[in-house]
Scaffold this motif. Sequence first.
Motif, mmCIF file in Angstrom:
data_model
loop_
_atom_site.group_PDB
_atom_site.id
_atom_site.type_symbol
_atom_site.label_atom_id
_atom_site.label_comp_id
_atom_site.label_asym_id
_atom_site.label_seq_id
_atom_site.Cartn_x
_atom_site.Cartn_y
_atom_site.Cartn_z
ATOM 1 N N ARG A 102 0.832 -1.213 0.000
ATOM 2 C CA ARG A 102 0.000 0.000 0.000
ATOM 3 C C ARG A 102 0.863 1.258 0.000
ATOM 4 N NH1 ARG A 102 -4.956 -0.332 0.091
ATOM 5 N NH2 ARG A 102 -6.001 -2.271 0.605
ATOM 6 N N VAL A 105 2.344 1.757 -3.507
ATOM 7 C CA VAL A 105 1.359 2.283 -4.464
ATOM 8 C C VAL A 105 1.049 3.754 -4.154
ATOM 9 C CG1 VAL A 105 -1.060 2.132 -5.173
ATOM 10 C CG2 VAL A 105 0.355 0.069 -5.066
ATOM 11 N N LEU A 108 3.848 5.956 -5.323
ATOM 12 C CA LEU A 108 3.973 6.080 -6.776
ATOM 13 C C LEU A 108 2.990 7.099 -7.331
ATOM 14 C CD1 LEU A 108 4.404 2.364 -7.878
ATOM 15 C CD2 LEU A 108 6.090 4.188 -8.036
ATOM 16 N N LEU A 118 11.821 0.003 -9.014
ATOM 17 C CA LEU A 118 10.964 -1.001 -9.633
ATOM 18 C C LEU A 118 11.680 -1.684 -10.784
ATOM 19 C CD1 LEU A 118 7.497 0.759 -9.708
ATOM 20 C CD2 LEU A 118 8.274 -1.082 -8.216
ATOM 21 N N ASP A 147 1.450 -9.640 -15.490
ATOM 22 C CA ASP A 147 0.009 -9.741 -15.750
ATOM 23 C C ASP A 147 -0.604 -10.993 -15.115
ATOM 24 O OD1 ASP A 147 -0.031 -7.426 -17.228
ATOM 25 O OD2 ASP A 147 -0.084 -8.408 -19.173
ATOM 26 N N ALA A 151 0.041 -9.155 -10.763
ATOM 27 C CA ALA A 151 -1.129 -8.274 -10.723
ATOM 28 C C ALA A 151 -2.285 -8.887 -9.927
ATOM 29 C CB ALA A 151 -1.567 -7.899 -12.137
ATOM 30 N N LEU A 155 -3.546 -7.151 -6.593
ATOM 31 C CA LEU A 155 -4.879 -6.545 -6.601
ATOM 32 C C LEU A 155 -5.769 -7.118 -5.501
ATOM 33 C CD1 LEU A 155 -5.781 -4.234 -8.445
ATOM 34 C CD2 LEU A 155 -7.509 -5.807 -9.295
ATOM 35 N N LEU A 158 -4.849 -5.044 -2.519
ATOM 36 C CA LEU A 158 -5.269 -3.643 -2.630
ATOM 37 C C LEU A 158 -6.783 -3.507 -2.546
ATOM 38 C CD1 LEU A 158 -2.775 -2.478 -5.407
ATOM 39 C CD2 LEU A 158 -2.662 -1.988 -2.957
ATOM 40 N N LEU B 101 -9.061 5.628 -9.590
ATOM 41 C CA LEU B 101 -8.562 4.324 -9.153
ATOM 42 C C LEU B 101 -7.630 4.481 -7.955
ATOM 43 C CD1 LEU B 101 -8.218 1.268 -9.462
ATOM 44 C CD2 LEU B 101 -6.304 1.742 -11.019
ATOM 45 N N ARG B 102 -6.724 5.465 -8.021
ATOM 46 C CA ARG B 102 -5.809 5.694 -6.897
ATOM 47 C C ARG B 102 -6.577 6.062 -5.631
ATOM 48 N NH1 ARG B 102 -0.931 5.297 -7.575
ATOM 49 N NH2 ARG B 102 0.005 5.328 -9.635
ATOM 50 N N VAL B 105 -8.209 2.917 -4.212
ATOM 51 C CA VAL B 105 -7.254 2.051 -3.515
ATOM 52 C C VAL B 105 -6.822 2.686 -2.193
ATOM 53 C CG1 VAL B 105 -4.891 1.148 -3.627
ATOM 54 C CG2 VAL B 105 -6.442 0.849 -5.568
ATOM 55 N N LEU B 150 -9.022 -7.371 -15.218
ATOM 56 C CA LEU B 150 -9.019 -6.142 -14.434
ATOM 57 C C LEU B 150 -7.675 -5.909 -13.723
ATOM 58 C CD1 LEU B 150 -11.247 -4.001 -14.020
ATOM 59 C CD2 LEU B 150 -11.533 -4.918 -11.722
ATOM 60 N N ALA B 151 -7.138 -6.946 -13.101
ATOM 61 C CA ALA B 151 -5.907 -6.773 -12.317
ATOM 62 C C ALA B 151 -4.747 -6.241 -13.172
ATOM 63 C CB ALA B 151 -5.530 -8.085 -11.623
ATOM 64 N N PRO B 152 -4.497 -6.822 -14.371
ATOM 65 C CA PRO B 152 -3.379 -6.282 -15.172
ATOM 66 C C PRO B 152 -3.590 -4.832 -15.597
ATOM 67 C CG PRO B 152 -3.947 -8.494 -15.918
ATOM 68 C CD PRO B 152 -5.018 -8.080 -14.951
ATOM 69 N N TYR B 154 -5.464 -2.493 -14.019
ATOM 70 C CA TYR B 154 -5.341 -1.647 -12.831
ATOM 71 C C TYR B 154 -3.882 -1.549 -12.371
ATOM 72 C CZ TYR B 154 -10.361 -1.049 -11.850
ATOM 73 O OH TYR B 154 -11.686 -0.675 -11.904
ATOM 74 N N LEU B 155 -3.174 -2.678 -12.389
ATOM 75 C CA LEU B 155 -1.805 -2.628 -11.872
ATOM 76 C C LEU B 155 -0.890 -1.774 -12.754
ATOM 77 C CD1 LEU B 155 -0.848 -3.929 -9.228
ATOM 78 C CD2 LEU B 155 0.722 -5.252 -10.631
ATOM 79 N N ARG B 156 -1.150 -1.776 -14.064
ATOM 80 C CA ARG B 156 -0.367 -0.884 -14.929
ATOM 81 C C ARG B 156 -0.491 0.552 -14.444
ATOM 82 N NH1 ARG B 156 -0.989 -4.995 -18.314
ATOM 83 N NH2 ARG B 156 0.384 -5.289 -20.108
ATOM 84 N N LEU B 158 -1.506 1.685 -11.436
ATOM 85 C CA LEU B 158 -0.990 1.880 -10.082
ATOM 86 C C LEU B 158 0.534 1.897 -10.054
ATOM 87 C CD1 LEU B 158 -3.543 -0.342 -8.130
ATOM 88 C CD2 LEU B 158 -3.484 2.159 -8.232
ATOM 89 N N PHE B 159 1.166 1.169 -10.979
ATOM 90 C CA PHE B 159 2.625 1.147 -11.042
ATOM 91 C C PHE B 159 3.155 2.059 -12.136
ATOM 92 C CE2 PHE B 159 4.450 -2.023 -8.118
ATOM 93 C CZ PHE B 159 3.282 -2.370 -7.470
ATOM 94 N N ARG B 160 2.280 2.904 -12.646
ATOM 95 C CA ARG B 160 2.664 3.908 -13.634
ATOM 96 C C ARG B 160 3.326 3.313 -14.868
ATOM 97 N NH1 ARG B 160 4.978 7.614 -9.868
ATOM 98 N NH2 ARG B 160 6.721 7.809 -11.268
ATOM 99 N N ARG B 161 2.829 2.152 -15.272
ATOM 100 C CA ARG B 161 3.266 1.602 -16.553
ATOM 101 C C ARG B 161 2.206 1.997 -17.585
ATOM 102 N NH1 ARG B 161 2.629 -4.059 -15.520
ATOM 103 N NH2 ARG B 161 3.567 -4.502 -17.525
ATOM 104 N N LEU B 171 -6.277 -9.027 -23.170
ATOM 105 C CA LEU B 171 -6.472 -9.729 -21.904
ATOM 106 C C LEU B 171 -7.755 -10.567 -21.937
ATOM 107 C CD1 LEU B 171 -5.355 -6.826 -19.534
ATOM 108 C CD2 LEU B 171 -4.089 -8.939 -19.991
#
Lengths: 191, 191
Positions: A102, A105, A108, A118, A147, A151, A155, A158, B101-102, B105, B150-152, B154-156, B158-161, B171
């Motif tokens: 947490r 995240v 970031l 990272l 992925d 993730a 997730l 989170l 989203l941020r 979370v 959803l997880a991939p 969202y995680l992109r 949250l991790f700024r990818r 997906l």
Amino acid sequence: MTRPGGRSARVRDAVHEAVVELLAAGEIDAAIPKIAERAGVNPTSVYRRWGTRDHLILDAAVTRLRATSPIPDTGSLRGDLLGWAEGVEASMRDRHGQILLRALVATLAPGEEPLEYLRARGDDLQAMIDAAASRGEPVPSVDDVLDYVLAPLYLRVLFRRPVEPGTGAQLVERLLTALPADPAPDVRRGG
Amino acid sequence: MTRPGGRSARVRDAVHEAVVELLAAGEIDAAIPKIAERAGVNPTSVYRRWGTRDHLILDAAVTRLRATSPIPDTGSLRGDLLGWAEGVEASMRDRHGQILLRALVATLAPGEEPLEYLRARGDDLQAMIDAAASRGEPVPSVDDVLDYVLAPLYLRVLFRRPVEPGTGAQLVERLLTALPADPAPDVRRGG
């Protein structure tokens, strides 16, 4: 008088530990002077080394999360992935691990922080994949690993869904099943 | 004099909009009086309706994210999933969506908030899956949809990818490929 490297590592560990303790105590906004005080080091050393609170939190979170899920060298991609995912899963079932994720995240969020911490984690995974490719195994990309495995585990935490035991292994099997020409389970383990 | 339902909906929209604007302006810690002022409503109405700031942020985030990714009724699971994932992807490529989203979370962090807002989203997905099952299509679980799609996405964020265009569709295809006895693409679309 100790070696600078040894002292430097001890300062880092003490400061990281102070960050984890303060976060675990709910002090998510603790500033550098408070962190330094708890770690028993001079705030100036903390500012000099990490620059900003966000850099420090990021460094502490990634260092700790990385330490809880080392990438083993089992001789097979499946074994390496399973060992790593087991560590990630254990960390995500642990209160400190959840708090660190947490914090990571949240840190970031603000925009333009550098992501070298990272990248180091991505480099670890790339090295594992390269080793498997050099053994002739079919391999995923780092993005595939993130992925399929990371993730979903992250997730769950989170979004406060439970991480059931065995989730990490199940996600690794999904990833391997999706690979073209996936080798049979255990054929290469320990090879 | 307007109907209470109409007024109630307008208050909700105005307050949600104020939350989004304040979050977008970087005022992530804006308290209820400030949000109410911006929305042009009485703080008492906000406290009465949402109770706490966390409930309000959660409601605003989930309502907005849900509105940006409605689940269509195309007559096939593939079509429904693709339509929904396209909305999620668009929302995750949008600055406001990323901010929401941020905020979601961050608001889920403190511990024991009720999750009924998230459950509503899970119920939407379950209804889509149930409809597909009643048509005789092989179906995933809600957890599968969250893990694979959803997880991939969202995680992109949250991790700024970066979220590349087409990620959502890719997906979804992964998820469908992993289903036992996956029907051929487009066979049932529009059916």
